[in-house]
Design a protein around this motif. Structure first.
Motif, PDB file in Angstrom:
ATOM      1  N   ASN A  45      -9.099  54.492  88.440  1.00 52.43           N
ATOM      2  CA  ASN A  45     -10.432  54.236  87.895  1.00 52.43           C
ATOM      3  C   ASN A  45     -10.512  54.869  86.514  1.00 52.43           C
ATOM      4  O   ASN A  45     -10.953  56.002  86.339  1.00 52.43           O
ATOM      5  CB  ASN A  45     -11.493  54.819  88.827  1.00 52.43           C
ATOM      6  CG  ASN A  45     -12.905  54.636  88.277  1.00 52.43           C
ATOM      7  OD1 ASN A  45     -13.150  53.762  87.436  1.00 52.43           O
ATOM      8  ND2 ASN A  45     -13.832  55.463  88.722  1.00 52.43           N
ATOM      9  N   ALA A  94      -8.306  49.925  83.409  1.00 52.73           N
ATOM     10  CA  ALA A  94      -8.658  49.026  84.511  1.00 52.73           C
ATOM     11  C   ALA A  94      -9.684  47.999  84.041  1.00 52.73           C
ATOM     12  O   ALA A  94      -9.576  46.800  84.327  1.00 52.73           O
ATOM     13  CB  ALA A  94      -9.214  49.830  85.685  1.00 52.73           C
ATOM     14  N   HIS A  95     -10.680  48.456  83.306  1.00 51.62           N
ATOM     15  CA  HIS A  95     -11.710  47.544  82.800  1.00 51.62           C
ATOM     16  C   HIS A  95     -11.183  46.699  81.648  1.00 51.62           C
ATOM     17  O   HIS A  95     -11.582  45.540  81.481  1.00 51.62           O
ATOM     18  CB  HIS A  95     -12.930  48.351  82.367  1.00 51.62           C
ATOM     19  CG  HIS A  95     -13.454  49.246  83.453  1.00 51.62           C
ATOM     20  ND1 HIS A  95     -13.877  48.756  84.669  1.00 51.62           N
ATOM     21  CD2 HIS A  95     -13.593  50.600  83.510  1.00 51.62           C
ATOM     22  CE1 HIS A  95     -14.274  49.767  85.430  1.00 51.62           C
ATOM     23  NE2 HIS A  95     -14.104  50.889  84.756  1.00 51.62           N
ATOM     24  N   VAL A 110      -6.261  43.328  88.992  1.00 53.09           N
ATOM     25  CA  VAL A 110      -6.010  44.770  89.042  1.00 53.09           C
ATOM     26  C   VAL A 110      -5.771  45.229  90.480  1.00 53.09           C
ATOM     27  O   VAL A 110      -6.535  44.879  91.383  1.00 53.09           O
ATOM     28  CB  VAL A 110      -7.214  45.536  88.459  1.00 53.09           C
ATOM     29  CG1 VAL A 110      -7.049  47.047  88.636  1.00 53.09           C
ATOM     30  CG2 VAL A 110      -7.397  45.192  86.988  1.00 53.09           C
ATOM     31  N   SER A 139      -6.371  48.419  92.141  1.00 56.56           N
ATOM     32  CA  SER A 139      -7.191  49.567  91.781  1.00 56.56           C
ATOM     33  C   SER A 139      -6.961  50.712  92.751  1.00 56.56           C
ATOM     34  O   SER A 139      -7.371  50.663  93.915  1.00 56.56           O
ATOM     35  CB  SER A 139      -8.672  49.170  91.785  1.00 56.56           C
ATOM     36  OG  SER A 139      -9.494  50.288  91.535  1.00 56.56           O
ATOM     37  N   PHE A 143      -8.362  53.666  93.687  1.00 56.46           N
ATOM     38  CA  PHE A 143      -9.719  54.117  93.384  1.00 56.46           C
ATOM     39  C   PHE A 143     -10.069  55.355  94.212  1.00 56.46           C
ATOM     40  O   PHE A 143     -10.241  55.289  95.427  1.00 56.46           O
ATOM     41  CB  PHE A 143     -10.717  53.001  93.669  1.00 56.46           C
ATOM     42  CG  PHE A 143     -12.059  53.212  93.035  1.00 56.46           C
ATOM     43  CD1 PHE A 143     -12.358  52.631  91.814  1.00 56.46           C
ATOM     44  CD2 PHE A 143     -13.008  54.028  93.634  1.00 56.46           C
ATOM     45  CE1 PHE A 143     -13.587  52.848  91.204  1.00 56.46           C
ATOM     46  CE2 PHE A 143     -14.233  54.245  93.036  1.00 56.46           C
ATOM     47  CZ  PHE A 143     -14.531  53.655  91.819  1.00 56.46           C
ATOM     48  N   ALA A 150     -15.735  49.989  90.569  1.00 55.86           N
ATOM     49  CA  ALA A 150     -14.492  49.240  90.755  1.00 55.86           C
ATOM     50  C   ALA A 150     -14.394  48.148  89.693  1.00 55.86           C
ATOM     51  O   ALA A 150     -15.408  47.735  89.121  1.00 55.86           O
ATOM     52  CB  ALA A 150     -14.441  48.632  92.152  1.00 55.86           C
ATOM     53  N   PRO A 151     -13.182  47.680  89.387  1.00 53.51           N
ATOM     54  CA  PRO A 151     -13.037  46.638  88.342  1.00 53.51           C
ATOM     55  C   PRO A 151     -13.963  45.455  88.586  1.00 53.51           C
ATOM     56  O   PRO A 151     -14.045  44.936  89.698  1.00 53.51           O
ATOM     57  CB  PRO A 151     -11.557  46.255  88.462  1.00 53.51           C
ATOM     58  CG  PRO A 151     -10.897  47.486  88.967  1.00 53.51           C
ATOM     59  CD  PRO A 151     -11.880  48.097  89.931  1.00 53.51           C
ATOM     60  N   HIS A 153      -9.611  41.959  91.944  1.00 56.28           N
ATOM     61  CA  HIS A 153      -8.880  43.197  92.195  1.00 56.28           C
ATOM     62  C   HIS A 153      -8.652  43.402  93.685  1.00 56.28           C
ATOM     63  O   HIS A 153      -9.320  42.792  94.520  1.00 56.28           O
ATOM     64  CB  HIS A 153      -9.643  44.398  91.626  1.00 56.28           C
ATOM     65  CG  HIS A 153     -10.914  44.727  92.361  1.00 56.28           C
ATOM     66  ND1 HIS A 153     -12.105  44.077  92.121  1.00 56.28           N
ATOM     67  CD2 HIS A 153     -11.165  45.638  93.343  1.00 56.28           C
ATOM     68  CE1 HIS A 153     -13.040  44.577  92.906  1.00 56.28           C
ATOM     69  NE2 HIS A 153     -12.498  45.518  93.666  1.00 56.28           N
ATOM     70  N   LEU A 191      -8.593  46.790  96.133  1.00 55.83           N
ATOM     71  CA  LEU A 191      -8.967  48.196  96.123  1.00 55.83           C
ATOM     72  C   LEU A 191      -8.117  48.960  97.125  1.00 55.83           C
ATOM     73  O   LEU A 191      -8.065  48.618  98.311  1.00 55.83           O
ATOM     74  CB  LEU A 191     -10.453  48.334  96.474  1.00 55.83           C
ATOM     75  CG  LEU A 191     -11.126  49.669  96.182  1.00 55.83           C
ATOM     76  CD1 LEU A 191     -11.314  49.837  94.688  1.00 55.83           C
ATOM     77  CD2 LEU A 191     -12.476  49.733  96.902  1.00 55.83           C
TER      78      LEU A 191
END
Length: 337
Positions: free
Chosen positions: A258, A262-263, A272, A274, A276, A286-287, A291, A293
């Motif tokens: 995070n 990522a963004h 992505v 992620s 996280f 979160a993106p 994605h 997670l």
């Protein structure tokens, strides 16, 4: 200026880091559809600010109640930022904050600078500091939360704009595709997968047939060299933020915590994986795009906003196996937004 008159110049404030500034993108584009946008951001967000469509001018200021470590609050500095804001001559200001931040100190400075209309979310009573106050604090993605402030000010996305994250077209990647990016660093240590786990994931991805590129900032070259090892291409410290956008744009997928990249990956349409850490809620951070997670979202650190992991062994992330990353990458390859 009356609330219904058309603003000529709109000040948008987002005083955090590059990732936060990227998440302000849809709100900025909505404002830019109605006038010239001046973006007020910290130096930590200036690289992202330079990539956002709709920004006409960037004003940099390290806000002492936002940045970490916090600089002292000094009268000459406050006088200086008030004078600078007065020189912007904004017709309206949008203050974009995270759920744990107050817009009111900045609103006071904007009032002193003569800004006639100020819009923000505030759980605290604003008195005369805000003209439009959003009281609710919905648990929605941060980009949508910011866009809500723009809409409360009367700004809407232009026709055909779907509200996704976006940046100006980046430079071409120096690495031939196809490849997968692993970005091991994070601006907050509690949000980073351990270097050993990252290195194991690189080896596992290579063993699964992927070419891997490892990315990182100028201060992360030792980390990226360790994670890349002998199997991956190490680009640590070798790209600007804009060049990193080009590297991410050409990737099949990006494995990242995070943090800002990522963004940035989402903004260039790349899916992505992620990793996280739940120190902040995934439903907000979160993106904001395609994605997968990974990470224990119910770990003891959940919601703590900790900068250093408060739990021995960093279990929320370090219990994620490299094989889970390989499986997530396989799920995302070929799926772009």
């Amino acid at each position: 200026m009356t609330p219904r008159s058309t603003p000529r110049r709109i000040l948008v404030a987002r005083l955090d880091s590059d990732g936060d500034v990227l998440l302000a993108g849809p709100a900025i584009r909505a404002a830019a559809a109605s006038g010239e946008v001046v973006l007020l951001c910290g130096h930590a967000g200036a690289q992202a600010a330079g990539l956002l469509p709709g920004v006409s001018r960037v004003v940099r200021w390290d806000c002492p109640w936002i940045v970490t470590p916090a600089p002292p609050v000094r009268e000459p500095d406050i006088d200086g930022i008030v004078a600078l804001l007065k020189g912007v001559r904004a017709d309206v200001a949008l203050i974009l904050t995270s759920f744990h931040q107050s817009p009111l100190p900045l609103a006071l400075l904007l009032r002193l600078a003569g800004v006639p209309r100020i819009v923000a979310r505030s759980t605290d009573y604003p008195g005369s500091l805000l003209d439009v106050r959003l009281r609710d604090d919905p648990s929605v993605p941060e980009a949508e939360r910011a866009l809500g402030v723009a809409r409360a000010a009367g700004f809407e996305l232009p026709p055909g704009d779907d509200g996704r994250l976006s940046v100006v077209p980046p430079p071409e990647s120096p690495v031939p595709a196809p490849y997968v990016v692993v970005h091991p660093g994070a601006s907050v240590p509690a949000r980073a997968w351990s270097p050993d786990r990252c290195a194991e994931a690189v080896r596992a991805l290579c063993a699964a047939g992927h070419r891997v590129v490892v990315t990182g900032g100028p201060k992360e070259t030792a980390l990226t060299a360790y994670v890349a090892g002998e199997d991956a291409v190490d680009l640590g410290g070798r790209t600007t933020f804009a060049e990193l956008a080009g590297v991410l744009a050409a990737a099949d997928a990006v494995v990242v915590g995070n943090t800002g990249p990522a963004h940035l990956a989402v903004a260039v349409g790349t899916p992505v994986v992620s990793l996280f850490a739940p120190v902040v809620p995934a439903e907000r951070w979160a993106p904001h795009g395609r994605h997968v997670l990974l990470g224990d979202q119910d770990a003891p650190c959940a919601g703590s906003r900790a900068r250093e992991c408060p739990v021995p062994g960093h279990p929320c992330l370090d219990r994620v196996e490299p094989s889970e990353v390989v499986a997530a990458v396989a799920e995302l390859v070929g799926v772009r937004t």
